[in-house]
Write an enzyme that holds these catalytic residues in place. Structure first.
Site, PDB file in Angstrom:
ATOM      1  N   SER A  80       0.844  -1.186   0.000  1.00 51.16           N
ATOM      2  CA  SER A  80       0.000   0.000   0.000  1.00 51.16           C
ATOM      3  C   SER A  80       0.876   1.232   0.000  1.00 51.16           C
ATOM      4  CB  SER A  80      -0.902   0.015   1.239  1.00 51.16           C
ATOM      5  OG  SER A  80      -1.533   1.272   1.397  1.00 51.16           O
ATOM      6  N   TYR A 107      -1.859  -1.572  10.312  1.00 53.37           N
ATOM      7  CA  TYR A 107      -1.894  -1.800   8.868  1.00 53.37           C
ATOM      8  C   TYR A 107      -0.625  -1.278   8.190  1.00 53.37           C
ATOM      9  CZ  TYR A 107      -3.446  -1.454   3.999  1.00 53.37           C
ATOM     10  OH  TYR A 107      -3.538  -1.566   2.635  1.00 53.37           O
ATOM     11  N   ILE A 152      -7.975   3.131  -4.353  1.00 53.99           N
ATOM     12  CA  ILE A 152      -8.557   2.387  -5.476  1.00 53.99           C
ATOM     13  C   ILE A 152     -10.064   2.235  -5.249  1.00 53.99           C
ATOM     14  CG2 ILE A 152      -8.510   0.247  -6.799  1.00 53.99           C
ATOM     15  CD1 ILE A 152      -5.930   1.925  -6.979  1.00 53.99           C
TER      16      ILE A 152
END
Length: 248
Positions: free
Chosen positions: A143, A156, A188
């Site tokens: 990411s 995360y 996205i």
């Protein structure tokens, strides 16, 4: 770009980016193995769509953080296809938004187990099967936030940062026969995000130079390039289709 006669294993291939990659690879001629953990009622339809491109598809319910599940997945792949050439480590969870001081240890462990331990297990057990073919490709989905960071998502971002480091070390360990790279998408517009997120959140995510969310197809196209022979000079790279959200 041609993947004919290749076997691609895609974790989390029943929805979102993983599903997009599975269909894009099938169009290019690859046989597909994908994992899923939920949505069992839709799996036959997803398999049918992939096989409509003239390839074979195997769906295996798998918790990638569970070692026995991953071992079973590898054996199922070997029993069905006898080989594998491409590994896409896509399955992951973003976890719940919260300050680190309020984060239960169980929440941290849940995200780490899926997003980092799961990638480790998939690599550990699939690399020997890949090595039987002498050459292969591993693409880890990370990411942009692994570099940019985000408040209240330390679990995360830390896990995805670990994936980036794992890519670099594996690239050194496995080159020149197996090439390992990272794709780190920006914001996205997956079906889940467009359906579940508030319009205000989506507009905030669009506050980047390209002023829009990226598409699943744009990430799938990047994966296809790296998985094909066109991407044979990419090794240990961090590729971030992110619309200008960050500059690497």
């Amino acid at each position: 770009m041609d993947l004919k006669n290749k076997v691609a294993v895609i974790s989390g291939g029943s929805k979102g980016i993983g599903k997009g990659i599975a269909n894009r690879f099938a169009k290019a001629g690859a046989n597909i193995v994908f994992t899923y953990l939920e949505g069992e009622e839709n799996i036959d339809q997803i398999v049918e769509k992939i096989e409509s491109y003239g390839v074979k598809c195997l769906a295996v319910k798998t918790d990638i953080s569970n070692e026995d599940d991953v071992i079973h997945l590898v054996q199922s792949t070997k029993d069905t296809f006898g080989k594998m050439n491409i590994l896409i480590n896509n399955a992951g969870t973003i976890g719940n938004e919260m300050p680190i001081s309020e984060m239960p240890t169980e929440e941290w462990d849940k995200v780490m187990n899926v997003d980092l331990r799961g990638v480790f297990l998939m690599c550990k057990y699939f690399i020997p099967l890949m090595e039987e073919q002498s050459v292969g490709k591993i693409i880890n989905i990370s990411s942009e936030l692994s570099v940019k960071g985000r408040a209240n998502f330390t679990h995360y971002t830390a896990a995805k940062g670990g994936v980036n480091s794992l890519t670099r070390s594996l690239a050194l360990e496995l080159a020149p026969n197996i090439l390992v790279n990272t794709i780190a998408p920006g914001p996205i517009g997956t079906d889940m995000i467009l359906a579940d997120m508030e319009p205000e959140w989506i507009e905030k995510e669009k506050d980047i130079p390209l002023q829009r969310l990226g598409t699943v197809d744009e990430i799938a196209a990047t994966a296809l390039f790296l998985a094909s022979d066109e991407g044979n000079f990419f090794c240990g790279q961090f590729i971030s289709p992110n619309g200008g959200a960050i500059f690497i």
